[in-house]
Design a protein around this motif. Structure first.
Motif, PDB file in Angstrom:
ATOM      1  N   MET A 148       5.031 -29.873 -11.216  1.00 45.65           N
ATOM      2  CA  MET A 148       6.225 -30.041 -12.025  1.00 45.65           C
ATOM      3  C   MET A 148       7.404 -29.205 -11.562  1.00 45.65           C
ATOM      4  SD  MET A 148       6.040 -32.428 -14.157  1.00 45.65           S
ATOM      5  CE  MET A 148       7.667 -32.042 -14.786  1.00 45.65           C
ATOM      6  N   SER A 149       7.148 -28.038 -10.963  1.00 48.38           N
ATOM      7  CA  SER A 149       8.265 -27.194 -10.558  1.00 48.38           C
ATOM      8  C   SER A 149       9.155 -27.901  -9.546  1.00 48.38           C
ATOM      9  CB  SER A 149       7.764 -25.863  -9.990  1.00 48.38           C
ATOM     10  OG  SER A 149       6.931 -26.059  -8.881  1.00 48.38           O
ATOM     11  N   SER A 150       8.569 -28.748  -8.707  1.00 44.11           N
ATOM     12  CA  SER A 150       9.350 -29.518  -7.743  1.00 44.11           C
ATOM     13  C   SER A 150       9.803 -30.856  -8.322  1.00 44.11           C
ATOM     14  CB  SER A 150       8.531 -29.760  -6.470  1.00 44.11           C
ATOM     15  OG  SER A 150       8.204 -28.547  -5.830  1.00 44.11           O
ATOM     16  N   HIS A 151       8.929 -31.485  -9.132  1.00 46.31           N
ATOM     17  CA  HIS A 151       9.264 -32.793  -9.693  1.00 46.31           C
ATOM     18  C   HIS A 151      10.552 -32.778 -10.498  1.00 46.31           C
ATOM     19  CE1 HIS A 151       5.740 -34.482  -8.183  1.00 46.31           C
ATOM     20  NE2 HIS A 151       5.333 -35.187  -9.217  1.00 46.31           N
ATOM     21  N   SER A 152      10.822 -31.692 -11.200  1.00 49.19           N
ATOM     22  CA  SER A 152      12.015 -31.620 -12.036  1.00 49.19           C
ATOM     23  C   SER A 152      13.278 -31.900 -11.234  1.00 49.19           C
ATOM     24  CB  SER A 152      12.122 -30.232 -12.686  1.00 49.19           C
ATOM     25  OG  SER A 152      10.978 -29.936 -13.444  1.00 49.19           O
ATOM     26  N   TYR A 153      13.262 -31.527  -9.976  1.00 52.54           N
ATOM     27  CA  TYR A 153      14.415 -31.734  -9.095  1.00 52.54           C
ATOM     28  C   TYR A 153      14.306 -33.048  -8.336  1.00 52.54           C
ATOM     29  CZ  TYR A 153      15.003 -26.762 -10.043  1.00 52.54           C
ATOM     30  OH  TYR A 153      15.152 -25.551 -10.675  1.00 52.54           O
ATOM     31  N   VAL A 154      13.121 -33.330  -7.812  1.00 54.14           N
ATOM     32  CA  VAL A 154      12.906 -34.547  -7.020  1.00 54.14           C
ATOM     33  C   VAL A 154      13.294 -35.789  -7.820  1.00 54.14           C
ATOM     34  CG1 VAL A 154      11.125 -35.996  -5.980  1.00 54.14           C
ATOM     35  CG2 VAL A 154      11.150 -33.547  -5.513  1.00 54.14           C
ATOM     36  N   MET A 155      12.958 -35.793  -9.114  1.00 53.69           N
ATOM     37  CA  MET A 155      13.219 -36.976  -9.930  1.00 53.69           C
ATOM     38  C   MET A 155      14.686 -37.116 -10.314  1.00 53.69           C
ATOM     39  SD  MET A 155       9.742 -37.218 -12.206  1.00 53.69           S
ATOM     40  CE  MET A 155      10.037 -38.915 -12.673  1.00 53.69           C
ATOM     41  N   GLN A 156      15.503 -36.125 -10.029  1.00 55.62           N
ATOM     42  CA  GLN A 156      16.947 -36.252 -10.206  1.00 55.62           C
ATOM     43  C   GLN A 156      17.653 -36.642  -8.907  1.00 55.62           C
ATOM     44  OE1 GLN A 156      18.208 -36.106 -13.251  1.00 55.62           O
ATOM     45  NE2 GLN A 156      16.145 -35.656 -13.970  1.00 55.62           N
ATOM     46  N   ILE A 157      17.051 -36.270  -7.774  1.00 56.50           N
ATOM     47  CA  ILE A 157      17.675 -36.518  -6.472  1.00 56.50           C
ATOM     48  C   ILE A 157      17.259 -37.866  -5.890  1.00 56.50           C
ATOM     49  CG2 ILE A 157      17.833 -35.660  -4.081  1.00 56.50           C
ATOM     50  CD1 ILE A 157      17.408 -32.839  -5.232  1.00 56.50           C
ATOM     51  N   PHE A 158      16.045 -38.310  -6.195  1.00 58.23           N
ATOM     52  CA  PHE A 158      15.505 -39.542  -5.626  1.00 58.23           C
ATOM     53  C   PHE A 158      15.156 -40.539  -6.733  1.00 58.23           C
ATOM     54  CE2 PHE A 158      14.525 -36.108  -2.683  1.00 58.23           C
ATOM     55  CZ  PHE A 158      14.886 -36.640  -1.454  1.00 58.23           C
ATOM     56  N   SER A 159      14.851 -41.771  -6.337  1.00 54.61           N
ATOM     57  CA  SER A 159      14.412 -42.793  -7.291  1.00 54.61           C
ATOM     58  C   SER A 159      13.608 -43.860  -6.556  1.00 54.61           C
ATOM     59  CB  SER A 159      15.614 -43.415  -8.023  1.00 54.61           C
ATOM     60  OG  SER A 159      16.548 -43.947  -7.098  1.00 54.61           O
ATOM     61  N   GLY A 160      13.025 -44.781  -7.330  1.00 59.39           N
ATOM     62  CA  GLY A 160      12.146 -45.781  -6.744  1.00 59.39           C
ATOM     63  C   GLY A 160      12.402 -47.174  -7.277  1.00 59.39           C
ATOM     64  N   LEU A 161      11.450 -48.058  -7.020  1.00 59.84           N
ATOM     65  CA  LEU A 161      11.586 -49.454  -7.449  1.00 59.84           C
ATOM     66  C   LEU A 161      11.601 -49.572  -8.963  1.00 59.84           C
ATOM     67  CD1 LEU A 161       9.102 -51.213  -4.991  1.00 59.84           C
ATOM     68  CD2 LEU A 161      11.592 -51.387  -4.948  1.00 59.84           C
ATOM     69  N   VAL A 162      10.753 -48.787  -9.617  1.00 59.80           N
ATOM     70  CA  VAL A 162      10.597 -48.877 -11.066  1.00 59.80           C
ATOM     71  C   VAL A 162      10.588 -47.466 -11.659  1.00 59.80           C
ATOM     72  CG1 VAL A 162       9.377 -51.082 -11.034  1.00 59.80           C
ATOM     73  CG2 VAL A 162       8.075 -48.961 -10.789  1.00 59.80           C
ATOM     74  N   ARG A 163      10.711 -47.402 -12.968  1.00 55.07           N
ATOM     75  CA  ARG A 163      10.677 -46.122 -13.674  1.00 55.07           C
ATOM     76  C   ARG A 163      10.049 -46.336 -15.038  1.00 55.07           C
ATOM     77  NH1 ARG A 163      14.587 -45.856 -17.656  1.00 55.07           N
ATOM     78  NH2 ARG A 163      16.182 -47.491 -17.581  1.00 55.07           N
ATOM     79  N   LEU A 164       9.741 -45.237 -15.717  1.00 59.03           N
ATOM     80  CA  LEU A 164       9.276 -45.294 -17.093  1.00 59.03           C
ATOM     81  C   LEU A 164      10.465 -45.094 -18.029  1.00 59.03           C
ATOM     82  CD1 LEU A 164       6.034 -43.102 -16.895  1.00 59.03           C
ATOM     83  CD2 LEU A 164       6.176 -45.599 -16.977  1.00 59.03           C
ATOM     84  N   ASP A 165      10.565 -45.950 -19.049  1.00 57.84           N
ATOM     85  CA  ASP A 165      11.655 -45.769 -20.015  1.00 57.84           C
ATOM     86  C   ASP A 165      11.224 -44.801 -21.111  1.00 57.84           C
ATOM     87  OD1 ASP A 165      10.001 -47.156 -21.751  1.00 57.84           O
ATOM     88  OD2 ASP A 165      11.275 -48.937 -21.894  1.00 57.84           O
ATOM     89  N   ASP A 166      12.038 -44.656 -22.140  1.00 57.28           N
ATOM     90  CA  ASP A 166      11.755 -43.681 -23.188  1.00 57.28           C
ATOM     91  C   ASP A 166      10.524 -44.038 -24.008  1.00 57.28           C
ATOM     92  OD1 ASP A 166      13.961 -45.676 -23.925  1.00 57.28           O
ATOM     93  OD2 ASP A 166      13.211 -45.084 -25.895  1.00 57.28           O
ATOM     94  N   GLU A 167      10.078 -45.298 -23.927  1.00 60.33           N
ATOM     95  CA  GLU A 167       8.851 -45.711 -24.604  1.00 60.33           C
ATOM     96  C   GLU A 167       7.657 -45.668 -23.654  1.00 60.33           C
ATOM     97  OE1 GLU A 167       8.650 -46.325 -27.796  1.00 60.33           O
ATOM     98  OE2 GLU A 167      10.806 -46.056 -28.111  1.00 60.33           O
ATOM     99  N   LEU A 168       7.867 -45.080 -22.473  1.00 61.60           N
ATOM    100  CA  LEU A 168       6.839 -44.968 -21.440  1.00 61.60           C
ATOM    101  C   LEU A 168       6.359 -46.322 -20.948  1.00 61.60           C
ATOM    102  CD1 LEU A 168       4.751 -41.939 -22.773  1.00 61.60           C
ATOM    103  CD2 LEU A 168       6.685 -41.939 -21.195  1.00 61.60           C
ATOM    104  N   GLU A 169       7.275 -47.288 -20.956  1.00 59.02           N
ATOM    105  CA  GLU A 169       6.999 -48.611 -20.395  1.00 59.02           C
ATOM    106  C   GLU A 169       7.655 -48.705 -19.016  1.00 59.02           C
ATOM    107  OE1 GLU A 169       5.107 -50.931 -21.705  1.00 59.02           O
ATOM    108  OE2 GLU A 169       4.745 -49.926 -23.629  1.00 59.02           O
ATOM    109  N   VAL A 170       7.023 -49.437 -18.104  1.00 60.36           N
ATOM    110  CA  VAL A 170       7.588 -49.624 -16.765  1.00 60.36           C
ATOM    111  C   VAL A 170       8.749 -50.604 -16.844  1.00 60.36           C
ATOM    112  CG1 VAL A 170       7.143 -50.405 -14.420  1.00 60.36           C
ATOM    113  CG2 VAL A 170       5.372 -49.138 -15.666  1.00 60.36           C
ATOM    114  N   VAL A 171       9.902 -50.184 -16.323  1.00 62.38           N
ATOM    115  CA  VAL A 171      11.092 -51.036 -16.321  1.00 62.38           C
ATOM    116  C   VAL A 171      11.725 -50.981 -14.926  1.00 62.38           C
ATOM    117  CG1 VAL A 171      11.549 -50.722 -18.788  1.00 62.38           C
ATOM    118  CG2 VAL A 171      12.545 -49.136 -17.132  1.00 62.38           C
ATOM    119  N   PRO A 172      12.583 -51.951 -14.609  1.00 63.46           N
ATOM    120  CA  PRO A 172      13.229 -51.962 -13.284  1.00 63.46           C
ATOM    121  C   PRO A 172      14.082 -50.722 -13.051  1.00 63.46           C
ATOM    122  CG  PRO A 172      13.458 -54.101 -14.372  1.00 63.46           C
ATOM    123  CD  PRO A 172      12.933 -53.140 -15.401  1.00 63.46           C
ATOM    124  N   ASP A 173      14.178 -50.330 -11.786  1.00 65.26           N
ATOM    125  CA  ASP A 173      15.073 -49.255 -11.382  1.00 65.26           C
ATOM    126  C   ASP A 173      15.886 -49.758 -10.193  1.00 65.26           C
ATOM    127  OD1 ASP A 173      16.385 -46.872 -11.269  1.00 65.26           O
ATOM    128  OD2 ASP A 173      14.673 -45.645 -10.754  1.00 65.26           O
TER     129      ASP A 173
END
Length: 506
Positions: free
Chosen positions: A57-82
């Motif tokens: 998590m110490s690295s993820h907190s930054y990686v997930m702001q700098i990078f992104s992918g095909l899909v993501r989890l929304d606020d309901e923890l459902e997979v949605v397009p990115d």
């Protein structure tokens, strides 16, 4: 993902960033709107900014702001397009065709194409990259194992149909596959950036909502809003992380930082309704587990009765009340409350000194005097032993008559080399990457899993987990996972301790 801290501050931090920097979302803590251009936070800093390497998590907190992918989890923890605007799944459930948004750009203005994802995934699976997460999160894709083994130049199950279409074939229909693609290992990186040098990740070029502006390790890290971002722009222009800058509570009181994690030292103060901090306190659950792992391949914990004895000998409720001040919840099993498949009727190895003695007597050792020396491996700096671990060691001393030594590894070595460095026991935590029991039970306990640091091997469990992984009926699938969890608890490759909660001041 792995976590080894006393509190999951980086999970709090990530949740805050996702909720506070963008439009308000259901399920998030209610944060006040940003009124300044700069958000100030306290943190310990990342270990790496390489999405293929990051596994904590110490690295993820930054990686997930700098990078992104095909899909993501929304606020309901459902997979949605990115970056993907949508996808189709074949009738047999094994082939996914992703359609990328056109015009998505890296921070330097270069447009993202389907070939960039193919490159990124093949780089993550290249043995020379040394990823400890590629097999877990990309391993369902046909050809990944050959690539990981150095037996193929490319991943055969990933095909670029055109600039904006990517076809991915997996080895069997699996309900959780798309969830795995929300993990940083599946994020896109820019080839020219990666090939600029071995330390490219200190100057990363991603596609996320923020880009790295400045990084002075151990002092300061600044993220700047990505004005080219394809989604909702962040509501602040800059996030400044003050790395190990001082006492977070003092900094919060002085207005130097905007968010602070609350520990046991300040819980009475912030929960006092007369305190000015009371209205600023947010308490949220988290999908996490802390545990003590046993090295099941080495004496004495290759004996299941010794493992059970060490579990029976710890009064978790006493430790949670006296040391954690009830800021965590006791764990009898592996799956935390809120996780699909959570079993309220699971039978745990409850505190029972009589049963602990009986297990030692039934073991191949017969008596604790015959046990070999036992050491527990922990992560951190300075050689200090956390209060809760000291209390657990005292329980083993008092209830079993066993002395346990502590060996501390520096955090980076602990996180990325624990498999080779572990002693007879180790202290670790796991934070859900996606809301599926597979993420805990299969990732941690299946034979050969990258995160099976216990070296636990149970063919019957493996078969059950494999069956659950491809079961298409949700109810039947969750029942299989509950059965698997009970097997794991009975076999005791680890001592589940507690499930976490977040306490933060905003």
């Amino acid at each position: 993902m792995k976590n080894f801290g006393k509190r999951i501050w980086h999970l709090i931090l990530l949740s805050f960033l996702l909720c506070a920097l963008f439009l308000p979302q259901a399920g998030c803590v209610s944060f006040p709107p940003a009124t300044e251009d700069v958000l100030n936070l306290w943190d310990t800093g990342p270990i790496t900014l390489d999405p293929a390497i990051s596994s904590e998590m110490s690295s993820h907190s930054y990686v997930m702001q700098i990078f992104s992918g095909l899909v993501r989890l929304d606020d309901e923890l459902e997979v949605v397009p990115d970056i993907a605007e949508g996808w189709e799944k074949s009738e047999d459930g094994k082939t996914f065709t992703f359609h990328l948004h056109q015009g998505v750009k890296f921070h330097d203005g270069k447009e993202v194409k389907a070939s960039d994802f193919k490159y990124s995934w093949e780089r993550a699976c290249d043995p020379e990259t040394g990823s400890q997460t590629a097999a877990t999160y990309l391993g369902d894709i046909v050809g990944v194992n050959d690539k990981l083994a150095g037996e193929a130049e490319e991943i055969s199950g990933v095909k670029v149909v055109d600039d904006y279409t990517l076809q991915v074939t997996i080895d069997a229909p699996k309900a959780y596959f798309l969830c795995k693609l929300t993990y940083p290992t599946a994020f896109v990186v820019e080839r020219a950036n990666v090939e600029s040098g071995s330390d490219w990740w200190r100057h990363p070029i991603g596609t996320g909502p923020f880009e790295l502006k400045e990084w002075s390790p151990g002092q300061l890290l600044i993220l700047e809003r990505n004005e080219l971002y394809y989604g909702q722009l962040a509501r602040v222009k800059q996030v400044t992380f003050h790395i190990l800058a001082g006492n977070p509570m003092s900094m919060y009181e002085d207005g130097e930082i905007d968010v602070m994690p609350v520990g046991t030292d300040y819980i009475d103060l912030v929960e006092d309704e007369a305190s000015p901090f009371y209205q600023e306190l947010a308490v949220t659950p988290e999908l996490s587990l802390y545990y003590i792992g046993f090295n099941t391949e080495a004496p004495p914990f290759d004996d299941v009765n010794v493992r059970r004895a060490f579990c029976y000998a710890v009064d978790k409720e006493r430790i949670i009340k006296s040391i954690f001040r009830d800021m965590v919840n006791k764990a009898d099993g592996i799956l935390p409350p809120g996780m699909p498949g959570y079993n309220e009727n699971l039978t745990g190895l409850e505190y029972n000194v009589t049963k602990a003695d009986e297990c030692i007597a039934a073991s191949e050792y017969g008596n604790v005097s015959n046990l070999p020396p036992i050491t527990i491996t922990i992560g951190g700096y300075g050689g200090g032993v956390p209060d809760y671990l000291g209390a657990i060691i005292q329980e083993w001393r008092q209830n079993l008559g066993v002395e346990v030594q502590v060996r501390q590894l520096e955090s980076e070595k602990f996180v990325y080399h624990l498999s080779e460095e572990k002693d007879e026991m180790f202290m670790l935590g796991w934070v859900a990457d996606y809301p599926d029991p597979h993420n805990f039970l299969d990732n941690l306990f299946h034979t050969g899993s990258e995160n099976n640091i216990f070296d636990y091997h149970n063919p019957e469990l493996d078969a059950l987990l494999d069956q659950a992984g491809i079961e298409q009926n949700s109810e039947a699938r969750l029942m299989m996972y509950q059965q698997a969890e009970q097997q794991i608890v009975d076999e005791a490759p680890c001592l589940p301790l507690w499930f976490g909660k977040n306490y933060i001041l905003v």
